[in-house]
Design a protein around this motif. Structure first.
Motif, PDB file in Angstrom:
ATOM      1  N   LYS A 133       0.840  -1.211   0.000  1.00 53.38           N
ATOM      2  CA  LYS A 133       0.000   0.000   0.000  1.00 53.38           C
ATOM      3  C   LYS A 133       0.868   1.251   0.000  1.00 53.38           C
ATOM      4  N   SER A 134       0.570   2.161  -0.942  1.00 55.15           N
ATOM      5  CA  SER A 134       1.334   3.405  -0.984  1.00 55.15           C
ATOM      6  C   SER A 134       0.490   4.496  -1.643  1.00 55.15           C
ATOM      7  N   HIS A 135       0.620   5.729  -1.112  1.00 55.56           N
ATOM      8  CA  HIS A 135      -0.101   6.837  -1.730  1.00 55.56           C
ATOM      9  C   HIS A 135       0.727   7.435  -2.857  1.00 55.56           C
ATOM     10  N   SER A 136       1.994   7.011  -2.920  1.00 54.82           N
ATOM     11  CA  SER A 136       2.861   7.587  -3.946  1.00 54.82           C
ATOM     12  C   SER A 136       2.856   6.699  -5.196  1.00 54.82           C
ATOM     13  N   LYS A 137       2.640   7.338  -6.324  1.00 50.07           N
ATOM     14  CA  LYS A 137       2.551   6.620  -7.604  1.00 50.07           C
ATOM     15  C   LYS A 137       3.889   5.932  -7.922  1.00 50.07           C
ATOM     16  N   ASP A 138       4.997   6.602  -7.510  1.00 57.57           N
ATOM     17  CA  ASP A 138       6.330   6.050  -7.833  1.00 57.57           C
ATOM     18  C   ASP A 138       6.533   4.683  -7.191  1.00 57.57           C
ATOM     19  N   GLN A 158       4.176   2.660  -6.122  1.00 59.45           N
ATOM     20  CA  GLN A 158       3.237   1.693  -6.727  1.00 59.45           C
ATOM     21  C   GLN A 158       3.847   1.129  -7.997  1.00 59.45           C
ATOM     22  N   GLU A 159       4.469   2.023  -8.761  1.00 54.44           N
ATOM     23  CA  GLU A 159       5.118   1.629 -10.023  1.00 54.44           C
ATOM     24  C   GLU A 159       6.278   0.665  -9.737  1.00 54.44           C
ATOM     25  N   ASP A 174       6.736  -1.239  -7.149  1.00 56.56           N
ATOM     26  CA  ASP A 174       6.175  -2.510  -6.695  1.00 56.56           C
ATOM     27  C   ASP A 174       5.696  -3.338  -7.890  1.00 56.56           C
TER      28      ASP A 174
END
Ligand code: ADP
Length: 444
Positions: A197-202, A204-205, A207
């Motif tokens: 879980k992350s609020h940062s798009k970077d 998420q990418e 991962d």
């Protein structure tokens, strides 16, 4: 140093620099504002004085034309003064100047901001000086500086803490990815695909890309393992065929001795080849988790049986064997594999030992973890040699027979059982292999 600390330090330093510049500029700014204010009020006072020049008291002084040639007035606390004096020359007429100068008024010396105004009145030249004390301004500047220093220090500390916590919060998914997805993964199959879980798009990418990469690696691993297993398996049949053909040939009584020798040598080469392939197949099967791990292992029993089996070799070398297994550690695993593991380690301790040397097997607890160690007083290895011994076909001492697969098998068995193996060794002193068993952790 970690990224989050570098970022927090960088933020604190830039803020500190900004505050330092502000702090250094502060007196200049304060003085500029204050001087502007004083200059304005001095000009107003001058204006009033000039307007009332024909009024009594000044007129008195002007008319009196006394010897002192000076008219002076000052406030009770000496914060302001006014001096009017006659001057002989008239070259600076109608000019207003501002200067900072110390003056002594009633024996009290103070710094003043002074307006000097030269003018002509009824054909006489005069110099008007109106002063405003600077001591209050100096006090004020000091107080403002102190106040700003305290406020800025508090701001730095608060923003540093807020920054550190915020960066920590932002980087949490990053460290989670490293911990759960990269650091503790020994093989791609154990990779956890659950999205972090992350609020940062970077992140998420990151991962997502890691998941994709692990999928590809896992696929390649599987193919490689399958390939080794297939090749090994396929090779065993022709070897068995060749072996039986050679054995049949040997039955022929008319063969010359030299031919018999050659066939026997070929048979032993085939045996070696068969052993290597069987070992590679064993490693491949362990790595493919084709073994069950649901048996209770009795280390003492396995080791005692092995000592009996290897008694001839131990006696041949005149070795003394010391077994001190004092704890009943309950371990669930694969009995056959654990037997192979101890067999390989003990055979090496015999093979690479000196004549009349020693072998010691003992157990105990290290920081709460059960351990079993196998030590020998043999030829040992240097640090560089120790690094590679667990790799397939790695051999250090070639005077002994071997294929360099024993420790590779040991390594795959310990990994299968989540056991940690540690090696310490010294040339001509001996080697110790320590097996550290997991606490309450179930094997695959
Ligand atoms: P090998 O079949 O050659 O014994 P291993 O994988 O069991 O293969 O061991 C790899 C190499 O590590 C050996 O060739 C040997 O040089 C070294 N080695 C292993 N165990 C010991 C030991 N107890 N003392 C010294 N050297 C050892």
């Amino acid at each position: 140093m970690k990224f989050k600390h570098q970022l927090a330090i960088f933020n604190a330093l830039t803020r500190l620099l900004l505050i330092l510049v502000l702090w250094l500029m502060l007196p200049v700014l304060v003085e500029k504002v204050v001087y502007n204010h004083i200059n304005k009020s001095l000009l107003e006072k001058k204006q009033k004085f000039i307007e009332h020049l024909d009024k009594e008291e000044i007129n008195d002084f002007i008319v009196r034309n006394d010897t002192s040639e000076t008219y002076a007035s000052f406030s009770t606390l000496h914060s302001e003064f006014l001096v009017l004096s006659r001057v002989p020359t008239a070259n600076v007429v109608d000019k207003t100047l501002f200067i900072n100068e110390p003056r002594i008024i009633e024996e009290e010396r103070n710094d003043y901001r002074i307006l000097q105004y030269y003018f002509k009145y009824e054909n006489e030249n005069y110099l008007l000086e109106i002063g405003n004390s600077l001591s209050e301004i100096n006090d004020l500047t000091f107080i403002i500086r102190l106040f700003i220093t305290i406020v800025l220090t508090i701001i730095i500390v608060i923003t540093f803490l807020v920054d550190t916590f915020y960066i920590e919060y932002l980087l949490k998914p990053f460290y989670k990815i490293i911990d759960t997805k990269i650091r503790h993964i020994n093989e791609p199959e154990a990779f956890d695909h659950t999205p972090v879980k992350s609020h940062s798009k970077d992140f998420q990418e990151l991962d997502f890309v890691l998941n994709q990469m692990m999928d590809r690696i896992s696929e390649s691993f599987k193919k490689e393992k399958q390939f080794i297993a297939n090749v090994s398996h396929e090779l065993l049949t022709p070897i068995a065929l060749l072996k039986s053909k050679f054995e049949n040939l040997l039955q022929n009584a008319s063969l010359e001795d030299s031919v018999v020798d050659k066939i026997v040598s070929s048979l032993s080469t085939l045996d070696l080849l068969k052993k290597i392939i069987a070992n590679l197949l064993l490693i491949s099967k362990i790595e493919n988790n084709q073994y069950e791990a649901n048996e209770t292992i009795n280390f003492d029993e396995i080791i005692s049986n092995l000592i009996v089996d290897l008694q001839d070799r131990i006696e041949d070398k005149g070795l003394s064997f010391d077994k001190k297994i004092e704890h009943h550690f309950s371990f669930i695993g694969n009995k056959t594999l654990m037997h192979i593991l101890f067999y390989n380690l003990i055979v090496n301790a015999i093979k690479y030992n000196k004549k009349s040397g020693k072998i010691e097997i003992k157990d105990g607890f290290l920081q709460g973890n059960y351990f079993l160690s196998i030590s020998d007083s043999g030829i040992g290895m240097n640090e560089k040699q120790q690094v590679n011994v667990f790799k397939r076909f790695a051999r250090v001492h070639f005077e002994q027979e071997g294929q360099g697969l024993g420790l590779a098998i040991v390594e795959s068995i310990v990994q299968f059982h989540h056991i940690v193996i540690e090696l310490t060794s010294e040339i001509n002193v001996g080697s110790t292999f320590v097996l550290l068993f997991p606490n309450g952790q179930k094997p695959n």
